[in-house]
Design a protein around this motif. Structure first.
Motif: not given
Length: 96
Positions: A2-19
């Motif tokens: 599996n290739e690593r990629k960065t995804v942007r998510v929002t949890i409880f009004h906070q943005n996160y960049l996750l690998a």
């Protein structure tokens, strides 16, 4: 692999960049579920801070995990029992 990629998510009004290395959309789907749970808890709990909402969400999720583990253990026991019954029947059939 599996290739690593960065995804942007929002949890409880906070943005996160996750690998992420999961299937496409998996991390986003999980984050959406966490967000929905935290929003629901915040509505029920009233005026509470983010940390408290996060702790309550963790408790809810661990409760769900424990329930799933108990159900899994029960199903595993039933499968093991049926397998033993099948072996007994098979042994009896082969001896005749």
């Amino acid at each position: 692999m599996n290739e690593r990629k960065t995804v942007r998510v929002t949890i409880f009004h906070q943005n996160y960049l996750l690998a992420a290395t999961d299937q496409d959309g998996e991390v986003e789907s999980l984050a959406e579920e966490v967000d929905e749970l935290m929003v629901e808890i915040a509505k029920r709990a009233g005026n509470v801070d983010t940390n408290r909402v996060a702790v309550l969400a963790c408790l809810e999720l661990i409760d769900r995990l424990h329930l799933a583990q108990k159900e899994h253990a029960g199903l595993k026991e039933r499968v093991d029992e049926k397998a033993r019954e099948f072996v007994t029947l098979l042994d009896g059939a082969l001896q005749t």
